[in-house]
Motif scaffolding. Structure first.
Motif, PDB file in Angstrom:
ATOM      1  N   UNK A   1       0.961  -1.155  -0.012  1.00  0.00           N
ATOM      2  CA  UNK A   1       0.117   0.067  -0.083  1.00  0.00           C
ATOM      3  C   UNK A   1       0.874   1.206  -0.103  1.00  0.00           C
ATOM      4  N   UNK A   2       0.807   2.094  -0.993  1.00  0.00           N
ATOM      5  CA  UNK A   2       1.816   3.208  -1.286  1.00  0.00           C
ATOM      6  C   UNK A   2       1.473   4.088   0.060  1.00  0.00           C
ATOM      7  N   UNK A   3       0.508   4.186   0.627  1.00  0.00           N
ATOM      8  CA  UNK A   3      -0.050   4.939   1.646  1.00  0.00           C
ATOM      9  C   UNK A   3       0.856   4.699   3.024  1.00  0.00           C
ATOM     10  N   UNK A   4       1.166   3.319   2.878  1.00  0.00           N
ATOM     11  CA  UNK A   4       1.809   2.903   4.537  1.00  0.00           C
ATOM     12  C   UNK A   4       3.236   2.679   4.129  1.00  0.00           C
ATOM     13  N   UNK A   5       3.934   2.880   4.825  1.00  0.00           N
ATOM     14  CA  UNK A   5       5.462   2.937   4.887  1.00  0.00           C
ATOM     15  C   UNK A   5       5.816   1.526   5.738  1.00  0.00           C
ATOM     16  N   UNK A   6       6.879   1.035   5.220  1.00  0.00           N
ATOM     17  CA  UNK A   6       7.446  -0.192   5.953  1.00  0.00           C
ATOM     18  C   UNK A   6       7.632   0.041   7.233  1.00  0.00           C
ATOM     19  N   UNK A   7       8.350   1.256   7.345  1.00  0.00           N
ATOM     20  CA  UNK A   7       8.688   1.617   8.866  1.00  0.00           C
ATOM     21  C   UNK A   7       8.054   3.090   9.271  1.00  0.00           C
ATOM     22  N   UNK A   8       7.470   3.102  10.213  1.00  0.00           N
ATOM     23  CA  UNK A   8       6.801   4.531  10.789  1.00  0.00           C
ATOM     24  C   UNK A   8       7.435   5.071  11.934  1.00  0.00           C
ATOM     25  N   UNK A   9       7.800   6.304  11.743  1.00  0.00           N
ATOM     26  CA  UNK A   9       8.305   6.845  12.961  1.00  0.00           C
ATOM     27  C   UNK A   9       9.906   7.676  12.572  1.00  0.00           C
ATOM     28  N   UNK A  10      10.306   8.342  13.621  1.00  0.00           N
ATOM     29  CA  UNK A  10      11.517   9.089  13.236  1.00  0.00           C
ATOM     30  C   UNK A  10      12.677   7.832  13.376  1.00  0.00           C
ATOM     31  N   UNK A  11      13.744   7.741  12.346  1.00  0.00           N
ATOM     32  CA  UNK A  11      14.919   6.839  12.324  1.00  0.00           C
ATOM     33  C   UNK A  11      15.974   7.760  11.783  1.00  0.00           C
ATOM     34  N   UNK A  12      17.031   7.891  12.635  1.00  0.00           N
ATOM     35  CA  UNK A  12      18.210   8.144  12.228  1.00  0.00           C
ATOM     36  C   UNK A  12      19.229   7.460  11.799  1.00  0.00           C
TER      37      UNK A  12
END
Length: 223
Positions: free
Chosen positions: A115-126
Motif C-alpha cells: 500500500x503506497x500510503x503505508x510505509x514499512x517503517x513508521x516513525x523517526x529513524x536516524x
C-alpha cells in the motif's frame, strides 16, 4: 558451574513472569486442537499476554523485569525501541520506551500487496540508530527476522530482540536470527512456565504430562 547473582536474578524474574502469565489467564492449553505457532509448527500451548496488561501491578512488575534485562543483557547505548505495528507487543514496547525515555518506531509485517500510503517503517529513524526490537513472543523466529530487515533498510542498527515469552524448544529460531546477528532475550519460556505451573498446581496433571511430552520432542509430540 556456580550461578552468579545475575543468573539467580534472571531465574527469579523468569519464574515470576511465568507465574503472572498463569495467574492472569494468559496461558491456553488445547491438546485436541493444537495452535499453529510457526512455519509448519504446532503446539498444544499458546500464550497471549493481553490479559496480564489489564492488571496494573503485574504490568508494572513485567516492565521492571524488562528494564532489568535490558540493563543486564543489552550491551551499549540504545537510541530507540521498535515494535511491529500490531499485536500485544505494542503496549509493552510503548511502556518500555516511555520508561527509558526513548523514541518508539513501528515496523510493518511483510504484506502480499504493498500500500503506497503505508510505509514499512513508521516513525523517526536516524542513520545508525541502535534499536531494540520488542515483541510479545517468539517461536521459530521467522516473523521476527522479517521485521529486522525493513528497520535496517531504514538505517537502524538492530542487534537485539526482546520478547515477553519464548517457546524455547524450536531450533529453527537460531537459523532465522543468527545469520542476522540478532541476540534474543526472553523474560520467560515454556520451561519456566512448566515449573511455575507445577509449583502452584495451576494445570491438571493430564495437561502437565502433555506439556512435558511436547517440550521433550516438539516436532513429534502428537504421535
Amino acid at each position: 558451574m556456580i550461578p552468579t547473582q545475575a543468573d539467580i536474578e534472571n531465574r527469579k524474574n523468569a519464574v515470576d513472569t511465568a507465574t503472572m502469565l498463569l495467574d492472569s489467564g494468559c496461558v491456553c492449553f488445547d491438546d485436541a486442537n493444537p495452535f499453529r505457532v510457526g512455519q509448519g509448527l504446532s503446539s498444544p500451548l499458546h500464550v497471549d499476554i493481553r490479559p496480564l496488561l489489564g492488571f496494573p501491578d503485574r504490568r508494572n512488575r513485567l516492565l521492571d523485569h524488562a528494564l532489568e534485562m535490558v540493563e543486564r543483557e543489552v550491551e551499549g547505548r540504545l537510541d530507540a525501541i521498535s515494535c511491529c505495528t500490531d499485536g500485544p507487543g505494542v503496549p509493552v514496547a510503548a511502556m518500555l520506551a516511555d520508561r527509558l525515555g526513548l523514541p518508539l518506531v513501528f515496523v510493518r509485517r511483510p504484506a502480499g500487496e504493498a500500500d503506497p500510503r503505508k510505509h514499512k517503517v513508521e516513525g523517526r529513524v536516524k542513520q545508525g540508530w541502535r534499536m531494540l526490537l520488542v515483541e510479545q513472543l517468539a517461536t521459530d523466529g521467522h516473523r521476527k527476522a522479517g521485521l529486522v530487515q525493513p528497520l535496517r533498510d531504514a538505517g537502524a542498527n538492530v542487534t537485539d530482540l526482546m520478547v515477553v515469552f519464548q517457546y524455547g524448544v524450536f531450533d529453527a529460531i537460531h537459523e532465522h536470527l543468527s545469520p542476522l546477528g540478532v541476540r534474543l532475550h526472553a523474560l520467560s519460556t515454556w520451561w519456566d512456565l512448566l515449573e511455575a505451573a507445577e509449583d502452584r498446581d495451576a494445570l491438571p496433571q493430564e495437561a502437565l504430562s502433555s506439556i512435558r511430552r511436547f517440550l521433550s520432542d516438539p516436532t513429534h509430540w502428537k504421535a
